[in-house]
Each structure stands twice: as structure tokens, then as C-alpha cells.
Design an enzyme around this catalytic site. Structure first.
Site, PDB file in Angstrom:
ATOM      1  N   ARG A  53       0.851  -1.216   0.000  1.00 28.45           N
ATOM      2  CA  ARG A  53       0.000   0.000   0.000  1.00 28.45           C
ATOM      3  C   ARG A  53       0.875   1.251   0.000  1.00 28.45           C
ATOM      4  NH1 ARG A  53      -1.390   1.944   4.434  1.00 28.45           N
ATOM      5  NH2 ARG A  53      -1.908  -0.005   5.490  1.00 28.45           N
ATOM      6  N   ASP A 178      -6.941  18.135 -14.917  1.00 28.67           N
ATOM      7  CA  ASP A 178      -7.276  16.743 -15.214  1.00 28.67           C
ATOM      8  C   ASP A 178      -7.005  16.555 -16.700  1.00 28.67           C
ATOM      9  OD1 ASP A 178      -8.475  14.372 -15.982  1.00 28.67           O
ATOM     10  OD2 ASP A 178     -10.131  14.558 -14.565  1.00 28.67           O
ATOM     11  N   LYS A 203      -8.216   5.217 -18.748  1.00 21.16           N
ATOM     12  CA  LYS A 203      -8.744   5.590 -20.060  1.00 21.16           C
ATOM     13  C   LYS A 203      -7.680   5.417 -21.152  1.00 21.16           C
ATOM     14  CE  LYS A 203     -12.780   6.611 -18.381  1.00 21.16           C
ATOM     15  NZ  LYS A 203     -12.770   5.962 -17.081  1.00 21.16           N
TER      16      LYS A 203
HETATM   17  C1  PLP Z   1     -11.991  13.348 -17.237  1.00 25.95           C
HETATM   18  C2  PLP Z   1     -12.084  12.231 -16.244  1.00 25.95           C
HETATM   19  N1  PLP Z   1     -11.488  12.376 -15.058  1.00 25.95           N
HETATM   20  C3  PLP Z   1     -11.538  11.406 -14.118  1.00 25.95           C
HETATM   21  C4  PLP Z   1     -12.230  10.239 -14.341  1.00 25.95           C
HETATM   22  C5  PLP Z   1     -12.283   9.204 -13.274  1.00 25.95           C
HETATM   23  O1  PLP Z   1     -11.441   8.147 -13.578  1.00 25.95           O
HETATM   24  P1  PLP Z   1     -11.663   6.656 -13.033  1.00 25.95           P
HETATM   25  O2  PLP Z   1     -12.902   6.128 -13.678  1.00 25.95           O
HETATM   26  O3  PLP Z   1     -10.407   5.962 -13.416  1.00 25.95           O
HETATM   27  O4  PLP Z   1     -11.827   6.783 -11.561  1.00 25.95           O
HETATM   28  C6  PLP Z   1     -12.873  10.047 -15.564  1.00 25.95           C
HETATM   29  C7  PLP Z   1     -13.640   8.822 -15.819  1.00 25.95           C
HETATM   30  O5  PLP Z   1     -14.310   8.694 -16.815  1.00 25.95           O
HETATM   31  C8  PLP Z   1     -12.802  11.071 -16.532  1.00 25.95           C
HETATM   32  O6  PLP Z   1     -13.415  10.949 -17.720  1.00 25.95           O
END
Ligand code: PLP
Length: 393
Positions: A53, A178, A203
Site C-alpha cells: 500500500r 485533469d 482511459k
Molecule cells: C476526465 C475524467 N477524469 C476522471 C475520471 C475518473 O477516472 P476513473 O474512472 O479511473 O476513476 C474520468 C472517468 O471517466 C474522466 O473521464
């Protein structure tokens, strides 16, 4: 912006040879020689692992590769994109702080803003990131951070990154990007002055819908230390297998992303010619409302996401999804295969019809995460799907 170098296979040496593939090391615990050895690890004098962890070789290998792509240092791998965002928030914010988020953030990030952070005494505001004046108007004396996605989901609007970063620098506010949709090939937050980068590695970076993982890196090592402590303490870190799969996906990321973007550009043009299509959104198209900003910000990488609208009825939407079963109707993005999502019944179902209409998402609005298939097959699929809406609309 200079594009980062492709990730290379380096392997780990064993004597005079090395395996090409990083060994998967599932051990939860690591034995050390004696208490002095533990002291030297905990005090940072020697490298080593104690408990997975807290860190393990597969996470370190993946983190170093993502650091290379993002131009960061000391980034960490988390169990999902959301745990990366959680580690960022809880590592850096405290009760009494205020955070501004883009008003079209990913749904769960939006929930963090609307429900979970306020519950813990962190005030939040949502503002339109395409308009720096809207962000400026949301700033309070206690504003600590702005969280922004460069390209919004699913209407694919472009944030005014230059304006936001300049404003934040002027006001002493931290900016977290992000970068999931844009990837380090489309946008490099650190070269533009951002303070944090987060990814859903799940993704495009991993790319095969078989691993959930996230990544977060801070420009300031003190922030990074705080984020890592929170991730380890709250149990937000990723498993060795997920980290290993993430690394494997990364080797083909450049190839997949180039092909998917090429397909997306061609498919967007094709969809626009189909009878029954009301509009197509793709940042690379001249008719996109933020095309010029996309051209300036994205390094020619307009992404693999295309949205379009057909007859705005549930009947038409069902007909479109039913018409081509091999076109996966699934609310995700970044898979090697093309996936189709319907925001009104998935990511944006919690909004009222009126709110969705204001954001331009009718029942006939679809988002496509374009994959790497043969483009002629994709065109056939979309032709069939869209024709079905004309018949059922
Ligand atoms: C732009 C964006 N940020 C964060 C996330 C969250 O990621 P996770 O599904 O891996 O938790 C997603 C999920 O679709 C996303 O599209």
C-alpha cells in the site's frame, strides 16, 4: 509545445541480461535485514519497499514513465482516476478552503464538488472554464485551487487555459489539470504553469478497459509529499497487477492515440454528411465553437472524442444504440475499440432535462470515443446506426 518522447522498453538488469517485460511483483510485504535497515528506508537514506500500500516496484516503474510524459517528478499511481483526485484534494485542501471547478467536470468530480467537499467544510463553486471572467467572478479570498479539464465532456468545449493560468498566477491560486481527455501529447500542464496534473490512467493511457488506475503529480515536492501521505494513509494506491497492466498499455499509447485521432477526424466529417444528423462536435473541425482555441492549445492533437446529435427523442436514441450491436454502447472512453455513450441516460442523468438542454445535450445527443478500428468499418457502422434513427425518429 514539444511532444514528449515515446515510452521505451528498458527492462531491469539481472547480471548480463534483462527481461524485456517488467517483472510483475505481487508481494504485499517486503522483508528487510534488521531495524537499522528499516530506519534507513523510512528516513530516505536507502531505497526499498516495506508494504505494497505504501509503494511497490510496479507502481514505481509506471509512475516514472508517466512522470517522463508529464515532465513531473515523484508522481504516484492510485487505484483509479477518482482516487488520484481524492488524494489531490485531501492532500492539499483543508476545511475553510474554497475550490473552483469547471462546470462540466467529469460526473464524479462534480459530485466531489457538489456533495463530498462541502460536507467536510471545503467550500466549492462551479464556473464556466471557457470564460476566464466567470472564473474570476467565482474567486473568494479563501480560494486555494482551480480544477479544470482542458476539454469538457461531452460537449468538447475548450477551457481558456491561458487566461485561467494567468489569473491564478496573479491571484496566488493553485491550478490542477485533469489531463485525461487531452493526454500529455495534446496538452502539457506543467510547461504552461499548472501546479498539479491528474489522470484517469484507466482511459487512454492504459487503453484496453482492463485496468483501473490513476496518477497524480505536483510541481512542488512538499505538495507531492502531502498527496502521497494521504494516498498511502487512506488506501488510495494501486495494486501491482493494475500498475503492471498500466505500464503495458503505455507502450502502445502513442500508436493508439494517433490512429484513434485520425479515425475521429475522418469519422466526424463522415457523420456530418449523414442525413438526420443535426450537428457534429469535434475540436478539429472549423465549425467547432472553440476551434481556434483548440488549434492554439492542443499541439494539433484534437483528440479521439466526437459528439453528435440526431433526432432528440428516446426512440431515436434507442434505435441508434440497437442498430449496430458491435458498436459498444458503454459509458467509458479511451478503449482500443470505439464506444458510444448517451449522456442523457448515463453521465448526465442526474441533471434535469432543462439543465441538459442548456448544456446542449438532448435525448438525441451521443458521445463517441473513437477507437483504432478500420475506418471504413466504422463509417459503415455509423451510417447504419444513424439511418436507424431516421426510420424511428
Ligand atoms: C476526465 C475524467 N477524469 C476522471 C475520471 C475518473 O477516472 P476513473 O474512472 O479511473 O476513476 C474520468 C472517468 O471517466 C474522466 O473521464
Amino acid at each position: 509545445m514539444k511532444r514528449p518522447n515515446m515510452i521505451r522498453r528498458t527492462g531491469v538488469s539481472h547480471g548480463i541480461s534483462r527481461p524485456l517485460v517488467t517483472p510483475l511483483q505481487p508481494s504485499v510485504v517486503y522483508a528487510a535485514d534488521n531495524p537499522d535497515a528499516l530506519d534507513s528506508m523510512y528516513e530516505g537514506r536507502e531505497e526499498g519497499f516495506t508494504y505494497s500500500r505504501e509503494g511497490h516496484p510496479n507502481a514505481s516503474v509506471l509512475a516514472a514513465k508517466l512522470d517522463q510524459l508529464e515532465g513531473g517528478q515523484g508522481g504516484i499511481i492510485t487505484s483509479s482516476g477518482m482516487s488520484a483526485i481524492t488524494a489531490l484534494f485531501f492532500g492539499v485542501l483543508k476545511a475553510g478552503d474554497h475550490i473552483i471547478g469547471g462546470n462540466q467536470l467529469y460526473g464524479r468530480s462534480m459530485r466531489m464538488m457538489n456533495e463530498e467537499l462541502p460536507r467536510l467544510g471545503i467550500a466549492t463553486s462551479l464556473a464556466d472554464p471557457t470564460d476566464v471572467n466567470a472564473i474570476r467572478a467565482a474567486i473568494r479570498p479563501e480560494t486555494k485551487m482551480i480544477l479544470v479539464e482542458v476539454v469538457s465532456n461531452p460537449t468538447l468545449r475548450l477551457a481558456d487555459m491561458e487566461g485561467i493560468l494567468a489569473l491564478a498566477a496573479e491571484m496566488g491560486i493553485l491550478v490542477a489539470v485533469d489531463n485525461t481527455f487531452t493526454t500529455p501529447f495534446g496538452y502539457q500542464p506543467f510547461t504552461q504553469g499548472a501546479d498539479f496534473v491528474v489522470h484517469s490512467v484507466t482511459k487512454l493511457l492504459a487503453g484496453h478497459s482492463d485496468v483501473m488506475a490513476g496518477y497524480v503529480v505536483a510541481r512542488d515536492p512538499e505538495h507531492q509529499k502531502r498527496i502521497e501521505i494521504v494516498a498511502v494513509t487512506m488506501g488510495l494506491t494501486a495494486s501491482p497487477f493494475d500498475s503492471w497492466l498500466g505500464e503495458r498499455g503505455l507502450f502502445t499509447f502513442e500508436l493508439r492515440y494517433e490512429k484513434a485521432q485520425q479515425n475521429a477526424a475522418e469519422l466526424a466529417e463522415f457523420i456530418a454528411t449523414q442525413p438526420g444528423v443535426k450537428r457534429v462536435l469535434y475540436p478539429g473541425r472549423a465549425d467547432h465553437p472553440d476551434h481556434n482555441r483548440a488549434a492554439a492549445l492542443l499541439n494539433g492533437q484534437f483528440g479521439n472524442m466526437v459528439s453528435f446529435e440526431v433526432t432528440p427523442t428516446r426512440n431515436a436514441a434507442n434505435a441508434l444504440a440497437n442498430a449496430v450491436p458491435q458498436l459498444a454502447f458503454a459509458p467509458t472512453l479511451g478503449d482500443v475499440g470505439t464506444t458510444l455513450s448517451h449522456p442523457a441516460s448515463s453521465s448526465h442523468r442526474a441533471l434535469t432535462e432543462q439543465d441538459r438542454a442548456e448544456l446542449g445535450m438532448s435525448e438525441g445527443f451521443f458521445r463517441v470515443s473513437v477507437g483504432i478500428e478500420n475506418i471504413d468499418l466504422l463509417k459503415e457502422d455509423f451510417k447504419t446506426a444513424i439511418q436507424a434513427t431516421v426510420a424511428k425518429g
